[in-house]
Every structure is written in structure tokens, then in C-alpha cells.
Design an enzyme around this catalytic site. Sequence first.
Site, mmCIF file in Angstrom:
data_model
loop_
_atom_site.group_PDB
_atom_site.id
_atom_site.type_symbol
_atom_site.label_atom_id
_atom_site.label_comp_id
_atom_site.label_asym_id
_atom_site.label_seq_id
_atom_site.Cartn_x
_atom_site.Cartn_y
_atom_site.Cartn_z
ATOM 1 N N GLU A 25 33.469 56.479 22.909
ATOM 2 C CA GLU A 25 32.547 57.270 23.275
ATOM 3 C C GLU A 25 30.915 57.012 23.354
ATOM 4 O O GLU A 25 30.836 55.837 22.805
ATOM 5 C CB GLU A 25 32.479 58.578 22.104
ATOM 6 N N LYS A 87 24.492 66.055 24.104
ATOM 7 C CA LYS A 87 25.513 65.796 23.202
ATOM 8 C C LYS A 87 26.823 66.845 23.992
ATOM 9 O O LYS A 87 26.625 67.984 24.050
ATOM 10 C CB LYS A 87 25.484 66.129 22.066
ATOM 11 N N ALA A 142 34.969 70.508 18.053
ATOM 12 C CA ALA A 142 35.976 70.980 19.106
ATOM 13 C C ALA A 142 36.697 69.746 19.212
ATOM 14 O O ALA A 142 37.666 69.612 20.251
ATOM 15 C CB ALA A 142 35.188 71.315 20.394
ATOM 16 N N LYS A 160 34.399 62.378 9.474
ATOM 17 C CA LYS A 160 33.016 62.045 8.666
ATOM 18 C C LYS A 160 33.054 62.653 7.698
ATOM 19 O O LYS A 160 33.315 64.004 7.473
ATOM 20 C CB LYS A 160 31.870 62.545 9.572
#
Length: 301
Positions: A25, A87, A142, A160
Site C-alpha cells: 500500500e 487517502k 473500511a 493498529k
Amino acid sequence: MRFAPLVTEEITAALGRGDPVVGLETTLVSHGFSGGRGLVAAQESERRVRAAGATPATVGVLDGAIRVGLTADELARFAGAGSDARKLGARDIAACVVQGALGSTTVGGTLAVCRAVGIRFVGTGGIGGVHRGFADSLDVSADLPELARTQAMVVCSGAKSILDVPATAELLETLGVPVLGWHTATMPLFFSATGGPPVSASVSQAEEAAAIAATHWQLAGSSGLLLTRPPVDGVDLEALLAEAVQRVSEAGITGQAVTPAVLALVEDLSGGQSVEVNQRLIADNAGLAAEVAVAYSRLPG
Ligand code: PSU
Ligand code: MN
């Protein structure tokens, strides 16, 4: 088709041969670190994927196209843009392409692109999940629904730990996403290795993880799996994390801006300690994703 993802020749050839490819990513590159330091993590991830015998496929939106595979200069554009880059969760990609903006894909956005081009393994730091205080904000990443509907295995160090990890683990179960623990019985807490909720199964070999993915996809062809790997030299930043989450919330920051704001504050509060752990675990996870992708490509048909 005009808007189809642009996949590099190298990656197209590897996918065509059934060779191992690992999706990476770009949100962690632009938004995950301050001062362009996400570039180090991204470059090191690509290097580790190659060292393990797979092809890296870093995903992002650049110059009006979804791109799969980036040059070093292109990767540097994402790091240089920082939070000026959009983002991109899966829902944000189309608008970014059409409007010609620079956009970094989150884990969820990256999964949507991997689904479109047939990449089955992804490496990252930590996935998004259920945010602390979710009952009031309904803020659930999401990343989770994309994981539930994509035939891919994501290798990460858990969710996280700025999140509500037990709630995230519950939702992963609800969504039918297996959570495998790499040499661990509990889900790692991103910065720290221990103290998380139980995983659904512990695995100790790449071949084993690959066989579980293949077997899972026989049953649930379009569903994803997590392989969670505890960080080496993890640190317990729980007190700092709680403070950072609290301060960001008090500053009135909401939505997509929450994660980058909390990570930046944790960087500050930990005197850069979080950066080192974060960079290292991202590269280690990319390397493990490549090992499992290689094992998967060698499974007896
Ligand atoms: N973990 C990090 N740095 C990051 C992210 C995760 O250490 O930048 C990013 C990933 O791209 C993940 C995204 O998909 O944060 C989740 O954001 P949100 O919580 O807004 O869904
Ligand atoms: Mn969110």
C-alpha cells in the site's frame, strides 16, 4: 479499457505465470510517517519481497490512473506529498483517477485493486479496524469489509493499537476472516507483541499458512485472511497511545484524518521510538508475505 489499472510488464508477466506477487500500500508511505520517512519503509518492503523471491506490486493513483508497480521516483512522489496526497479507501479511488489527483491507497483500497488484477498476498504494517469510542463515532475502517470480500491474505502486525483491538477481533470473526498468528497464539498489538486477543489459529511455517489460505479459498472463494506477525523488539506504547487518541479527539479531528494525526502524535510523544518499530515491522511483514506467496505458488495442484 480506459480506466483499468495500469500494471507494469514485470507484474503482468509474473501474474500470468502464476509466480508470487505481493501487493503493497501507499498510505503508509505518505500518511504513516512524518518527513517523508515512509519512503524508507516502502523501499525496504520492496527489497524484502524481492529477496524472498516474489515481485513487489506497490499500488497507488498517479496522473489519472490506478498504478500497480511504481518506479523509485514515483514512490518518492507519494512520500514527498505527505498528507497532501489523497487517502484512498476503495470508495475514493474512482474520483481520484478521474480528477487526476495523487492518491495513496489504504489497505482496503489496495485490496480492491488487488482483487481487480488477481494479486493474492499483501504486506502492511497494521490494518485499520474499530476505533476507540466507536459507539459514538461509528468509525470502523473500511479495511475490514474489503478484507471480508477479497480473495487475499494480508500479512500485518495486527490492527493498529490506536484502535479498540478486542472489538476489531470480534468484528473480524463476525465477517468470517481467519486471523492466523505467526508463532503466536494472540493477535499482536502493532507496536507491542503481547497482550492482544486470541487468534483463530497459530501457524509456524509459510507452507502451512499458504495451505490454510488455499483451503479457505476452496470454501470461501472471495474472502480474505489475516496473517499477524508480532513485531521484533516491540515496545509498550499504550500510555502514549491513549494520550494521543484523547488529544486528537479533543482537537475535534474525525474521519480519515484520525489515523495520521494519532500516528504523528505518537511519533512525537515517543521521541521517534515508534518510527523505528513501525519501519521495521512493515518490512518484516512484506518479507513474510513474500515467503507465503512463494509457498502458495509451489503448493501441489
Ligand atoms: N498503519 C500504520 N500507518 C498507516 C496505516 C496503518 O502504521 O498509515 C494506514 C493503512 O493504510 C490503513 C489505514 O489501511 O491507515 C487505515 O485508515 P482508517 O483507520 O482511516 O481506515
Ligand atoms: Mn475511519
